[in-house]
Design a protein around this motif. Structure first.
Motif, mmCIF file in Angstrom:
data_model
loop_
_atom_site.group_PDB
_atom_site.id
_atom_site.type_symbol
_atom_site.label_atom_id
_atom_site.label_comp_id
_atom_site.label_asym_id
_atom_site.label_seq_id
_atom_site.Cartn_x
_atom_site.Cartn_y
_atom_site.Cartn_z
ATOM 1 N N THR A 33 0.819 -1.219 0.000
ATOM 2 C CA THR A 33 0.000 0.000 0.000
ATOM 3 C C THR A 33 0.849 1.264 0.000
ATOM 4 O O THR A 33 0.391 2.321 -0.417
ATOM 5 C CB THR A 33 -0.924 0.017 1.242
ATOM 6 N N ASN A 36 0.956 3.069 -3.310
ATOM 7 C CA ASN A 36 -0.252 3.646 -3.907
ATOM 8 C C ASN A 36 -0.104 5.145 -4.162
ATOM 9 O O ASN A 36 -0.512 5.658 -5.210
ATOM 10 C CB ASN A 36 -1.456 3.391 -3.013
ATOM 11 N N GLU A 37 0.492 5.846 -3.209
ATOM 12 C CA GLU A 37 0.613 7.299 -3.330
ATOM 13 C C GLU A 37 1.481 7.697 -4.521
ATOM 14 O O GLU A 37 1.109 8.571 -5.308
ATOM 15 C CB GLU A 37 1.179 7.893 -2.039
ATOM 16 N N LYS A 39 2.208 5.814 -7.108
ATOM 17 C CA LYS A 39 1.543 5.374 -8.338
ATOM 18 C C LYS A 39 0.490 6.390 -8.761
ATOM 19 O O LYS A 39 0.385 6.744 -9.940
ATOM 20 C CB LYS A 39 0.897 4.002 -8.142
ATOM 21 N N GLU A 40 -0.294 6.868 -7.803
ATOM 22 C CA GLU A 40 -1.322 7.868 -8.114
ATOM 23 C C GLU A 40 -0.672 9.161 -8.613
ATOM 24 O O GLU A 40 -1.185 9.807 -9.529
ATOM 25 C CB GLU A 40 -2.163 8.136 -6.871
ATOM 26 N N SER A 41 0.466 9.535 -8.019
ATOM 27 C CA SER A 41 1.166 10.754 -8.433
ATOM 28 C C SER A 41 1.677 10.621 -9.858
ATOM 29 O O SER A 41 1.531 11.537 -10.681
ATOM 30 C CB SER A 41 2.317 11.042 -7.471
ATOM 31 N N THR A 43 0.566 8.559 -12.168
ATOM 32 C CA THR A 43 -0.603 8.490 -13.057
ATOM 33 C C THR A 43 -1.143 9.881 -13.338
ATOM 34 O O THR A 43 -1.453 10.231 -14.482
ATOM 35 C CB THR A 43 -1.704 7.619 -12.426
ATOM 36 N N ARG A 44 -1.241 10.698 -12.305
ATOM 37 C CA ARG A 44 -1.767 12.063 -12.464
ATOM 38 C C ARG A 44 -0.859 12.889 -13.383
ATOM 39 O O ARG A 44 -1.349 13.599 -14.280
ATOM 40 C CB ARG A 44 -1.888 12.732 -11.096
#
Length: 277
Positions: A33, A36-37, A39-41, A43-44
């Motif tokens: 987990t 996740n942060e 990965k989201e960054s 992706t954005r």
């Protein structure tokens, strides 16, 4: 088509200029987990640059592996050497990882524009298996040594007792092989290292120092016990009494921001020095 271009000295590397990217696959280690942060960054940032993040690896122009070297190795194998892979460091040393917190934003912009390079790095090949870092041959009976014989181009070189042997690529010279007193190879040197695991010196005909052989040279290793064939730390059930190993130029594709081999040293040593602080 991969070709040779100057890489900061009078030697060359197999490398080509990258192409603009439209689709990216993001690879992460399942169950962590903490990733996740980032990965989201990532992706954005990619979406803001107009890039599609796809769920099917085979449809990607570039694969981004987020985590440590193990995540990148897994992505490289899943790509089968057909798609460039670039690492985003979120582990400890991460010597294979190209991007980190400091250069992530700029690196993504350059990759999107095609302002990067793709290296075709050699792999160790044996028994239908390929490895980016190394192939380990180890006794199937864990904790036991075995009698090994080593042949180079059909010529018998040595016989000895050891727990196993590692055949490493130039990039892999920074990994398992290094812990066995193997030499560090410049990434421009297409050669394979053979390093021994816990050898017993009295059993050897010649000194048990690591051996370096050129690309394409066949090395045969035979054993009196069943040996597990373990490419890049993953055992897939293959067991043999004899293995023919060689370094092949038909390897894997890694994306990099520079074609200068000195950049490789700056990146690796920078990571090591930072982790030692």
């Amino acid at each position: 088509m991969f070709h040779y271009i100057p890489s900061g000295s009078d030697t060359n590397m197999r490398i080509e200029r990258g192409k603009p990217v439209n689709k990216v696959f993001i690879a992460v280690r399942p169950g962590l987990t903490s990733l996740n942060e980032i990965k989201e960054s990532v992706t954005r940032m990619l979406l803001e640059l107009g890039i599609r993040v796809v769920d099917d690896l085979s449809k990607a122009d570039v694969i981004m592996a987020i985590g440590g070297d193990g995540t990148l190795l897994k992505a490289v194998h899943e790509s089968r050497g057909k798609i460039p892979v670039i690492g985003v460091k979120n582990g400890t040393y991460g010597t294979l990882m190209e991007l980190n917190h400091d250069n992530l934003a700029e690196g993504l912009k350059r990759i999107v524009k095609g302002d990067y390079f793709v290296m075709l790095v050699p792999s160790v090949e044996t028994m239908g298996e390929r490895a980016l870092n190394e192939v380990l041959l180890a006794n199937q009976e864990k904790g036991k040594s075995m009698k090994l014989e080593l042949y180079i181009e059909g010529e018998r070189m040595n016989s000895f007792i050891a727990d196993g042997i590692v055949a490493a690529t130039p990039i892999g010279s920074w990994a398992y092989s290094l812990s066995l007193n193997g030499p560090i190879l410049d990434p421009r040197v297409n050669a394979m290292i053979l390093a021994y695991i816990a050898p017993w010196p009295p059993s050897s005909e010649i000194p048990l120092n690591p051996i370096v052989v050129p690309e394409g040279v066949e090395v045969t290793i035979s054993s009196d016990s069943d040996m597990m064939v373990i490419p890049d730390g993953v055992y897939r059930g293959l067991t043999v009494r004899e293995a023919v190993i060689r370094l092949t130029g038909e390897g894997f594709m890694l994306a990099t921001l520079s074609s200068d081999a000195r950049y490789f040293y700056r990146r690796v040593m920078g990571r090591i020095r930072r982790e030692r602080r």
